[in-house]
Design a protein around this motif. Sequence first.
Motif, PDB file in Angstrom:
ATOM      1  N   ALA A  47      -3.388  12.967   0.012  1.00 48.12           N
ATOM      2  CA  ALA A  47      -4.160  11.837   0.180  1.00 48.12           C
ATOM      3  C   ALA A  47      -3.676  10.771   1.436  1.00 48.12           C
ATOM      4  CB  ALA A  47      -4.189  11.039  -1.264  1.00 48.12           C
ATOM      5  N   ALA A  48      -2.509  10.546   1.456  1.00 49.93           N
ATOM      6  CA  ALA A  48      -1.951   9.674   2.691  1.00 49.93           C
ATOM      7  C   ALA A  48      -2.516  10.163   3.883  1.00 49.93           C
ATOM      8  CB  ALA A  48      -0.441   9.391   2.423  1.00 49.93           C
ATOM      9  N   GLU A  55       2.259   1.736  -3.339  1.00 50.15           N
ATOM     10  CA  GLU A  55       1.116   2.036  -4.319  1.00 50.15           C
ATOM     11  C   GLU A  55       0.986   3.568  -4.140  1.00 50.15           C
ATOM     12  OE1 GLU A  55      -3.527   1.324  -5.640  1.00 50.15           O
ATOM     13  OE2 GLU A  55      -2.268  -0.095  -4.497  1.00 50.15           O
ATOM     14  N   ALA A  56       0.782   4.037  -2.724  1.00 48.70           N
ATOM     15  CA  ALA A  56       0.547   5.305  -2.364  1.00 48.70           C
ATOM     16  C   ALA A  56       1.361   6.417  -3.048  1.00 48.70           C
ATOM     17  CB  ALA A  56       0.426   5.441  -1.054  1.00 48.70           C
ATOM     18  N   ARG A 110      -0.490  13.241  -3.758  1.00 48.66           N
ATOM     19  CA  ARG A 110      -0.387  11.999  -3.054  1.00 48.66           C
ATOM     20  C   ARG A 110      -0.074  12.079  -1.515  1.00 48.66           C
ATOM     21  NH1 ARG A 110       2.626  10.353  -8.096  1.00 48.66           N
ATOM     22  NH2 ARG A 110       1.568   8.764  -8.933  1.00 48.66           N
ATOM     23  N   ALA A 119      -6.034   9.801   4.661  1.00 48.52           N
ATOM     24  CA  ALA A 119      -6.408   8.346   4.755  1.00 48.52           C
ATOM     25  C   ALA A 119      -5.974   8.249   6.324  1.00 48.52           C
ATOM     26  CB  ALA A 119      -5.572   7.528   4.012  1.00 48.52           C
ATOM     27  N   ASN A 168       3.598   5.997  -5.644  1.00 48.07           N
ATOM     28  CA  ASN A 168       4.119   5.395  -7.071  1.00 48.07           C
ATOM     29  C   ASN A 168       5.543   5.142  -6.861  1.00 48.07           C
ATOM     30  OD1 ASN A 168       3.842   5.140  -9.818  1.00 48.07           O
ATOM     31  ND2 ASN A 168       4.317   7.175 -10.204  1.00 48.07           N
ATOM     32  N   ALA A 204       6.733   7.435   2.400  1.00 54.56           N
ATOM     33  CA  ALA A 204       5.855   5.989   2.263  1.00 54.56           C
ATOM     34  C   ALA A 204       6.285   5.203   3.406  1.00 54.56           C
ATOM     35  CB  ALA A 204       6.711   5.412   1.221  1.00 54.56           C
ATOM     36  N   LEU A 225       3.762   5.198   6.226  1.00 50.42           N
ATOM     37  CA  LEU A 225       2.303   4.337   6.028  1.00 50.42           C
ATOM     38  C   LEU A 225       2.568   2.927   6.486  1.00 50.42           C
ATOM     39  CD1 LEU A 225       1.328   5.251   2.488  1.00 50.42           C
ATOM     40  CD2 LEU A 225       0.690   6.191   4.663  1.00 50.42           C
ATOM     41  N   PRO A 254       0.841  -1.298  -0.200  1.00 46.82           N
ATOM     42  CA  PRO A 254      -0.155   0.074   0.066  1.00 46.82           C
ATOM     43  C   PRO A 254       0.795   1.327   0.038  1.00 46.82           C
ATOM     44  CG  PRO A 254      -0.777  -1.586   1.665  1.00 46.82           C
ATOM     45  CD  PRO A 254       0.316  -2.098   1.114  1.00 46.82           C
ATOM     46  N   ALA A 255       1.868   1.227   0.619  1.00 49.14           N
ATOM     47  CA  ALA A 255       2.906   2.332   0.667  1.00 49.14           C
ATOM     48  C   ALA A 255       3.616   2.653  -0.749  1.00 49.14           C
ATOM     49  CB  ALA A 255       3.945   2.051   1.782  1.00 49.14           C
TER      50      ALA A 255
END
Length: 121
Positions: A68-69, A13-14, A65, A72, A16, A39, A42, A10-11
């Motif tokens: 968004a993290a 992906e979050a 990005r 979340a 990229n 990352a 996360l 997930p990190a």
Amino acid sequence: SVFGTHDPAPAIEAFNLAPLLDRRAGEMSAGQKRRLSLARLLVTGRPVWCLDEPTVSLDVENVARFAAAVKAHLARGGSAVIATHIDLGLPEAGTLDISRFVAKQIRADDPFADSFAEAVE
């Protein structure tokens, strides 16, 4: 596992990071290194994030990005204290404006007067 999770997917992906998985961190650009370090947030599982200028070296896409993290993280009950000069687009975030605490007058006998004056300029 040192950071509290066994799945970094997930990190990755979050932020990229998939295209960079075969690169050493030392070979990455400043923005790529910043994304890698963000990352890590996360995967730590830490409920409170304290960050100073976390978006330095990031382009607009990667600032989004990061925002968004943070959203979340907040949605999961986490907290974040972030010092930044840019708008992260987080309307749910509170702002603490510390500009009223800036020194207005420097005393002549202050041993740090010269270094403070240079920093303010």
